[in-house]
Design a protein around this motif. Structure first.
Motif, PDB file in Angstrom:
ATOM      1  N   SER A  81       1.230  -1.394  -0.152  1.00  0.00           N
ATOM      2  CA  SER A  81       0.282   0.329   0.149  1.00  0.00           C
ATOM      3  C   SER A  81       1.066   1.141  -0.026  1.00  0.00           C
ATOM      4  O   SER A  81       1.502   1.196   0.432  1.00  0.00           O
ATOM      5  CB  SER A  81      -0.695   0.229   0.578  1.00  0.00           C
ATOM      6  N   ARG A 126      -4.390   7.219  -2.536  1.00  0.00           N
ATOM      7  CA  ARG A 126      -3.708   5.593  -2.143  1.00  0.00           C
ATOM      8  C   ARG A 126      -3.648   4.771  -3.480  1.00  0.00           C
ATOM      9  O   ARG A 126      -4.821   4.211  -4.739  1.00  0.00           O
ATOM     10  CB  ARG A 126      -5.473   5.097  -1.802  1.00  0.00           C
ATOM     11  N   CYS A 167       0.266   5.435   0.361  1.00  0.00           N
ATOM     12  CA  CYS A 167      -1.052   6.440  -0.254  1.00  0.00           C
ATOM     13  C   CYS A 167      -0.465   7.677   0.660  1.00  0.00           C
ATOM     14  O   CYS A 167       1.218   7.947   0.776  1.00  0.00           O
ATOM     15  CB  CYS A 167      -2.028   6.094   1.185  1.00  0.00           C
ATOM     16  N   VAL A 199      -3.379  -0.014  -3.986  1.00  0.00           N
ATOM     17  CA  VAL A 199      -2.927  -1.157  -2.805  1.00  0.00           C
ATOM     18  C   VAL A 199      -2.692  -1.572  -4.156  1.00  0.00           C
ATOM     19  O   VAL A 199      -3.739  -2.082  -5.149  1.00  0.00           O
ATOM     20  CB  VAL A 199      -4.048  -1.120  -2.321  1.00  0.00           C
TER      21      VAL A 199
END
Length: 201
Positions: A59, A191, A61, A193
């Protein structure tokens, strides 16, 4: 500074012990995404990596300006491949996906998506009021619809490709992992992921 980020990213990926997967580019692309968050998002970037018995999840972000404002700023650069501004958050996410797509000299989001979906993984992207979840099938639909156009950097061709891809997702069951939607709320920043399934221990 970028070299330090790349060094730490590679160490994290080494510790995940996923060398049996063909994902050599992923640490480099992850590094590029972190640097882009710092430069274009003008905020701190957060990076996390997790490995479970089901796979690897990465991830990245930030709480910065988001894709829409970033792409709008890049539009002012005469070398930017698109000659139009995005009109909404979905368009800005898709334009972000295609930046450097056909430029072998530089890494971009497309490199990450290409490699992750080939490993049967998924890539979730969200910014402001838009969210997209790519898997191999949806990514192929989008890229092939662009290739069928004479010039995907032309606004009419680009929006037609978006329409084809959206229509494809509409025919999918609600349980499908594929998604291209407008959110009922706004998420500041961006973001990304990506999840890669693996049987490695």
């Amino acid at each position: 500074y970028p070299k330090e980020i790349e060094y730490h990213c590679k160490n994290i990926f080494t510790s995940l012990n996923i060398s049996n997967l063909n994902c050599q580019k992923i640490p480099e692309v992850a590094t590029e995404l972190i640097i882009n968050s710092l430069i274009w998002g003008e905020s701190k970037a957060f990076f996390s990596a997790q490995k479970t018995s089901r796979g690897v999840s990465i991830s990245i972000c930030d709480s910065g300006k988001g894709f829409f404002n970033t792409i709008t700023r890049k539009y002012q650069d005469p070398e930017f491949q698109f000659k139009f501004k995005p009109i909404d958050d979905i368009e800005s996410l898709l334009m972000g996906c295609l930046t450097n797509k056909f430029n072998d000299a530089e890494y971009g989001l497309a490199d990450l998506i290409d490699q992750v979906v080939k490993l049967n993984g998924t890539v979730l992207m969200s910014s402001n009021k838009a969210e997209i979840v790519w898997d191999k099938e949806l990514w192929d639909v989008f890229i092939n619809s662009l290739k069928s156009k004479e010039n995907f950097t032309n606004y009419d061709c680009f929006t037609e490709a978006i329409k084809e891809t959206k229509n494809f997702t509409k025919n999918k069951p609600s349980s499908s992992s594929q998604k291209m939607t407008k959110l009922p709320y706004s998420l500041r920043g961006a973001r990304i992921v990506f999840k890669i399934p693996t049987t490695s221990k």
